[in-house]
Motif scaffolding. Sequence first.
Motif, PDB file in Angstrom:
ATOM      1  N   TYR A  85       1.474  50.472 -36.737  1.00 54.77           N
ATOM      2  CA  TYR A  85       1.229  51.813 -36.209  1.00 54.77           C
ATOM      3  C   TYR A  85       0.247  51.724 -35.055  1.00 54.77           C
ATOM      4  N   LEU A  86       0.394  52.608 -34.084  1.00 55.74           N
ATOM      5  CA  LEU A  86      -0.606  52.782 -33.034  1.00 55.74           C
ATOM      6  C   LEU A  86      -1.479  53.949 -33.443  1.00 55.74           C
ATOM      7  N   VAL A  87      -2.797  53.714 -33.508  1.00 58.16           N
ATOM      8  CA  VAL A  87      -3.737  54.729 -33.988  1.00 58.16           C
ATOM      9  C   VAL A  87      -4.924  54.844 -33.043  1.00 58.16           C
ATOM     10  N   ASP A  88      -5.618  55.936 -33.164  1.00 56.42           N
ATOM     11  CA  ASP A  88      -6.835  56.151 -32.378  1.00 56.42           C
ATOM     12  C   ASP A  88      -7.949  55.289 -32.966  1.00 56.42           C
ATOM     13  N   PRO A  89      -8.645  54.512 -32.133  1.00 59.06           N
ATOM     14  CA  PRO A  89      -9.702  53.631 -32.668  1.00 59.06           C
ATOM     15  C   PRO A  89     -10.805  54.379 -33.405  1.00 59.06           C
ATOM     16  N   LYS A  90     -11.033  55.643 -33.102  1.00 61.19           N
ATOM     17  CA  LYS A  90     -12.081  56.413 -33.798  1.00 61.19           C
ATOM     18  C   LYS A  90     -11.710  56.676 -35.261  1.00 61.19           C
ATOM     19  N   ASP A  91     -10.430  56.493 -35.595  1.00 59.81           N
ATOM     20  CA  ASP A  91      -9.972  56.703 -36.964  1.00 59.81           C
ATOM     21  C   ASP A  91      -9.947  55.424 -37.796  1.00 59.81           C
ATOM     22  N   VAL A  92     -10.455  54.326 -37.234  1.00 62.17           N
ATOM     23  CA  VAL A  92     -10.405  53.022 -37.900  1.00 62.17           C
ATOM     24  C   VAL A  92     -11.794  52.642 -38.409  1.00 62.17           C
ATOM     25  N   ILE A  93     -11.871  52.281 -39.694  1.00 59.43           N
ATOM     26  CA  ILE A  93     -13.099  51.814 -40.321  1.00 59.43           C
ATOM     27  C   ILE A  93     -12.899  50.339 -40.646  1.00 59.43           C
ATOM     28  N   HIS A  94     -13.760  49.478 -40.144  1.00 58.05           N
ATOM     29  CA  HIS A  94     -13.586  48.035 -40.318  1.00 58.05           C
ATOM     30  C   HIS A  94     -14.289  47.530 -41.570  1.00 58.05           C
ATOM     31  N   GLY A  95     -13.550  46.754 -42.367  1.00 56.74           N
ATOM     32  CA  GLY A  95     -14.100  46.034 -43.501  1.00 56.74           C
ATOM     33  C   GLY A  95     -14.264  44.578 -43.126  1.00 56.74           C
ATOM     34  N   LYS A  96     -14.467  43.733 -44.127  1.00 54.54           N
ATOM     35  CA  LYS A  96     -14.627  42.302 -43.865  1.00 54.54           C
ATOM     36  C   LYS A  96     -13.313  41.670 -43.401  1.00 54.54           C
ATOM     37  N   LYS A  97     -12.209  42.038 -44.051  1.00 56.88           N
ATOM     38  CA  LYS A  97     -10.923  41.422 -43.744  1.00 56.88           C
ATOM     39  C   LYS A  97      -9.845  42.428 -43.368  1.00 56.88           C
ATOM     40  N   GLN A  98     -10.088  43.689 -43.608  1.00 58.36           N
ATOM     41  CA  GLN A  98      -9.076  44.701 -43.336  1.00 58.36           C
ATOM     42  C   GLN A  98      -9.719  45.952 -42.766  1.00 58.36           C
ATOM     43  N   VAL A  99      -8.886  46.922 -42.472  1.00 60.94           N
ATOM     44  CA  VAL A  99      -9.374  48.183 -41.929  1.00 60.94           C
ATOM     45  C   VAL A  99      -8.855  49.328 -42.773  1.00 60.94           C
TER      46      VAL A  99
END
Length: 108
Positions: A85-99
């Motif tokens: 999917y193409l998503v807005d970066p402001k909607d992405v929360i980064h974890g250690k290995k995934q988002v």
Amino acid sequence: MKVRVWRVEDKEGNGPYHNWESVSHLFGLSSCEPSENSRWPMHDGISQCSDDIRFAFSSKTDLLNWFDKDLLKSLIPFGYCVRSYLVDPKDVIHGKKQVAVKGLRKTG
């Protein structure tokens, strides 16, 4: 500018952890207790979990490191496939290995 995320999901847009009881044997995990080898998204450093959050990966390589090819093959009979999917970066929360992606909805 949108960013691409990668997910394993079924035709309804649910990931395999959503249907844990039907696929848990494929993961070789019997519980959701945290461990060094935990595959549970909530043990990956992402504290925000809600109905509008979907877990994904920021690259296909990261997805394949989490779900190796044999595990992906074993999920196919249960209706799972890899989607991006193409998503807005402001909607992405980064974890250690995934988002975690806020508001991600299946679009087709």
